[in-house]
Write a protein that holds these residues in place. Structure first.
Motif, mmCIF file in Angstrom:
data_model
loop_
_atom_site.group_PDB
_atom_site.id
_atom_site.type_symbol
_atom_site.label_atom_id
_atom_site.label_comp_id
_atom_site.label_asym_id
_atom_site.label_seq_id
_atom_site.Cartn_x
_atom_site.Cartn_y
_atom_site.Cartn_z
ATOM 1 N N VAL A 114 0.859 -1.187 0.000
ATOM 2 C CA VAL A 114 0.000 0.000 0.000
ATOM 3 C C VAL A 114 0.893 1.235 0.000
ATOM 4 O O VAL A 114 1.940 1.268 0.649
ATOM 5 N N GLY A 115 0.490 2.243 -0.724
ATOM 6 C CA GLY A 115 1.264 3.477 -0.815
ATOM 7 C C GLY A 115 1.287 4.240 0.496
ATOM 8 O O GLY A 115 0.442 4.055 1.367
ATOM 9 N N GLY A 116 2.295 5.093 0.635
ATOM 10 C CA GLY A 116 2.455 5.885 1.846
ATOM 11 C C GLY A 116 1.385 6.953 1.988
ATOM 12 O O GLY A 116 0.743 7.348 1.023
ATOM 13 N N VAL A 117 1.200 7.407 3.213
ATOM 14 C CA VAL A 117 0.235 8.457 3.529
ATOM 15 C C VAL A 117 1.028 9.674 3.986
ATOM 16 O O VAL A 117 1.752 9.611 4.980
ATOM 17 N N THR A 118 0.902 10.768 3.247
ATOM 18 C CA THR A 118 1.704 11.952 3.526
ATOM 19 C C THR A 118 1.522 12.444 4.958
ATOM 20 O O THR A 118 2.488 12.727 5.651
ATOM 21 N N GLY A 119 0.306 12.517 5.434
ATOM 22 C CA GLY A 119 0.069 12.982 6.805
ATOM 23 C C GLY A 119 0.706 14.334 7.042
ATOM 24 O O GLY A 119 0.545 15.263 6.262
ATOM 25 N N ASP A 120 1.491 14.455 8.115
ATOM 26 C CA ASP A 120 2.158 15.712 8.466
ATOM 27 C C ASP A 120 3.590 15.779 7.948
ATOM 28 O O ASP A 120 4.391 16.579 8.433
ATOM 29 N N LEU A 121 3.953 14.929 6.987
ATOM 30 C CA LEU A 121 5.314 14.900 6.464
ATOM 31 C C LEU A 121 5.706 16.273 5.950
ATOM 32 O O LEU A 121 4.987 16.879 5.157
ATOM 33 N N GLY A 122 6.826 16.779 6.419
ATOM 34 C CA GLY A 122 7.283 18.087 5.965
ATOM 35 C C GLY A 122 8.687 18.368 6.438
ATOM 36 O O GLY A 122 9.221 17.697 7.326
ATOM 37 N N GLY A 123 9.304 19.347 5.836
ATOM 38 C CA GLY A 123 10.647 19.766 6.216
ATOM 39 C C GLY A 123 10.867 21.208 5.834
ATOM 40 O O GLY A 123 10.219 21.733 4.920
ATOM 41 N N GLN A 124 11.781 21.870 6.555
ATOM 42 C CA GLN A 124 12.033 23.285 6.305
ATOM 43 C C GLN A 124 13.482 23.585 6.615
ATOM 44 O O GLN A 124 14.038 23.083 7.595
ATOM 45 N N ILE A 125 14.116 24.418 5.768
ATOM 46 C CA ILE A 125 15.473 24.911 6.007
ATOM 47 C C ILE A 125 15.390 26.432 6.033
ATOM 48 O O ILE A 125 14.896 27.040 5.086
ATOM 49 N N THR A 126 15.873 27.037 7.115
ATOM 50 C CA THR A 126 15.844 28.497 7.225
ATOM 51 C C THR A 126 17.027 29.096 6.477
ATOM 52 O O THR A 126 17.948 28.389 6.069
ATOM 53 N N PRO A 162 7.505 14.079 10.963
ATOM 54 C CA PRO A 162 7.204 12.745 10.442
ATOM 55 C C PRO A 162 5.838 12.718 9.780
ATOM 56 O O PRO A 162 4.948 13.484 10.127
ATOM 57 N N GLY A 163 5.710 11.818 8.817
ATOM 58 C CA GLY A 163 4.434 11.647 8.132
ATOM 59 C C GLY A 163 3.747 10.378 8.584
ATOM 60 O O GLY A 163 4.021 9.840 9.658
ATOM 61 N N GLY A 164 2.861 9.883 7.743
ATOM 62 C CA GLY A 164 2.125 8.666 8.044
ATOM 63 C C GLY A 164 2.908 7.427 7.624
ATOM 64 O O GLY A 164 4.089 7.500 7.307
ATOM 65 N N PRO A 165 2.245 6.270 7.604
ATOM 66 C CA PRO A 165 2.898 5.028 7.208
ATOM 67 C C PRO A 165 3.440 5.123 5.782
ATOM 68 O O PRO A 165 2.838 5.768 4.924
ATOM 69 N N GLY A 166 4.588 4.499 5.540
ATOM 70 C CA GLY A 166 5.174 4.488 4.208
ATOM 71 C C GLY A 166 5.878 5.779 3.832
ATOM 72 O O GLY A 166 6.038 6.075 2.653
ATOM 73 N N THR A 167 6.299 6.575 4.827
ATOM 74 C CA THR A 167 7.013 7.819 4.544
ATOM 75 C C THR A 167 8.343 7.829 5.292
ATOM 76 O O THR A 167 8.528 7.122 6.278
ATOM 77 N N ARG A 168 9.268 8.656 4.795
ATOM 78 C CA ARG A 168 10.558 8.850 5.457
ATOM 79 C C ARG A 168 10.916 10.329 5.410
ATOM 80 O O ARG A 168 10.701 10.988 4.396
ATOM 81 N N ALA A 169 11.492 10.819 6.488
ATOM 82 C CA ALA A 169 12.022 12.174 6.538
ATOM 83 C C ALA A 169 13.440 12.075 7.091
ATOM 84 O O ALA A 169 13.643 11.564 8.185
ATOM 85 N N VAL A 170 14.419 12.538 6.318
ATOM 86 C CA VAL A 170 15.821 12.439 6.713
ATOM 87 C C VAL A 170 16.405 13.845 6.730
ATOM 88 O O VAL A 170 16.297 14.585 5.756
ATOM 89 N N LEU A 171 17.023 14.190 7.832
ATOM 90 C CA LEU A 171 17.683 15.488 7.993
ATOM 91 C C LEU A 171 19.165 15.236 8.179
ATOM 92 O O LEU A 171 19.562 14.475 9.068
#
Length: 164
Positions: A118-130, A139-148
């Motif tokens: 099943v595909g990932g769920v974006t949910g609250d997935l996000g990132g920002q660089i000032t 972090p997002g929902g299932p099937g997502t990755r956030a790497v900093l």
């Protein structure tokens, strides 16, 4: 006069300007990934059967062509001794009906061996660089990755200059 010349010469040599070189570098990377839906289907093209066991007897032929002989009689021992018996039958896939993974865009043939991711769920997935290079990720929902990834280096090289 000679002593004054030596004192002035030492004072001039010690008054050379001090110097320090430094370097600073920063690297900031945010990587956001949402897995897509995927699937695979394997068709069974085999027709027949497989029998294995020990300590058991059979009366009559096992097969009638590629099919199990319906008149074959398997007999377990009557003296209480142990036995094992296993039988599997295989029927080829003939259906070309299509199935749709619920809520996804994966269409697969209706074969006997299916695997659906099943595909990932974006949910609250996000990132920002000032503008200062500071970063945050959510972090997002299932099937997502956030790497900093943040790398910082600071080097100081000291020294002095002298005039000829």
């Amino acid at each position: 006069m000679g002593v004054l010349s030596v004192v002035l010469a030492l004072g001039w040599a010690n008054s050379a300007p001090a110097q320090a070189n430094f370097t600073q570098s920063r690297a900031t990377q945010v990587q956001l990934t949402v897995d897509g839906a995927a699937g695979s289907a394997s068709s069974n093209n085999t027709q027949g059967f497989a029998i294995s066991g020990s300590g058991i007897s059979v009366q009559g032929p096992l097969n009638d062509g590629i099919h199990l002989n319906p008149n074959a009689q398997f007999q377990a021992p009557t003296d209480g001794s142990g036995f094992t018996f296993s039988m599997s039958t295989f029927t080829p896939n003939t259906s070309e009906a299509m199935v749709l993974a619920p809520g996804e865009s994966v269409t697969l043939p209706a074969y006997s061996d299916l695997s659906v991711t099943v595909g990932g769920v974006t949910g609250d997935l996000g990132g920002q660089i000032t503008s200062l290079g500071e970063a945050t990720i959510s972090p997002g929902g299932p099937g997502t990755r956030a790497v900093l990834t943040q790398t910082r280096s600071f080097s100081v090289f000291g020294g002095s200059t002298s005039s000829p």
